[in-house]
Design a protein around this motif. Structure first.
Motif, PDB file in Angstrom:
ATOM      1  N   ARG A 160      -3.601   4.155   2.999  1.00  0.00           N
ATOM      2  CA  ARG A 160      -3.916   5.166   1.983  1.00  0.00           C
ATOM      3  C   ARG A 160      -3.702   6.547   2.567  1.00  0.00           C
ATOM      4  O   ARG A 160      -4.218   6.870   3.628  1.00  0.00           O
ATOM      5  CB  ARG A 160      -5.382   5.049   1.527  1.00  0.00           C
ATOM      6  N   GLU A 194      -4.384  10.483   2.254  1.00  0.00           N
ATOM      7  CA  GLU A 194      -5.362  11.404   1.663  1.00  0.00           C
ATOM      8  C   GLU A 194      -4.691  12.760   1.479  1.00  0.00           C
ATOM      9  O   GLU A 194      -4.056  13.279   2.408  1.00  0.00           O
ATOM     10  CB  GLU A 194      -6.574  11.512   2.585  1.00  0.00           C
ATOM     11  N   TRP A 254      -4.811   6.674   6.403  1.00  0.00           N
ATOM     12  CA  TRP A 254      -5.966   5.795   6.566  1.00  0.00           C
ATOM     13  C   TRP A 254      -5.521   4.332   6.473  1.00  0.00           C
ATOM     14  O   TRP A 254      -4.747   3.961   5.613  1.00  0.00           O
ATOM     15  CB  TRP A 254      -7.030   6.070   5.496  1.00  0.00           C
TER      16      TRP A 254
END
Length: 143
Positions: A39, A41, A49
């Motif tokens: 992921r 951000e 992440w």
């Protein structure tokens, strides 16, 4: 000096439920992989992440010289064909002194493949059988 013996010449004992399948001289594939989802951000540009999602367990491949214990594997395979039941299994590594080094309690063991030997009278190698099992994971690991 290490405080634990190393598995220099090991045997691997397999049992399914309360039934022994016998001892094997080779074991491969005992392991797992943590699957992750990446992921990004917004505003964080120096890393992505990695979020853990699940553990995936690889099949275990055991082999041994052909012998009387082959009948134990065949009986288990026949029972699975007529009434497939995933049962817990226990894989025990025995050291050179035949004492347990590590024990894996496997969840939901299922036979995947069995292969017998290629027989050749001109070979001096013992005839070997191979058993591949799938499982749902490790319930317990003891040392």
């Amino acid at each position: 000096m290490p405080d634990q013996p190393f598995a220099v010449s090991s045997l691997f004992q397999l049992s399914i439920g309360d039934q022994s399948i016998g001892s094997f001289t080779s074991c491969e594939g005992l392991g797992c992989v943590m699957e992750v989802e990446e992921r990004a951000e917004g505003g964080v540009n120096e890393h992505v992440w990695h979020l853990p999602t699940r553990l995936r367990y690889s099949n275990v491949v055991l082999s041994r010289p052909l012998g009387r214990q082959t009948a134990l594997v065949w009986a288990w395979l026949r029972r699975q064909v007529h009434e497939p039941v995933r049962m817990p299994g226990q894989l025990v590594v025995l050291g050179p002194d035949r004492k347990a080094l590590v024990t894996w309690l496997l969840d939901g063991v299922l036979p995947v493949r069995w292969s017998g030997p290629g027989l050749d009278a001109e070979q001096s190698q013992p005839a070997r059988e191979t058993l591949e099992i799938a499982h749902n994971g490790f319930l317990e690991v003891t040392v």
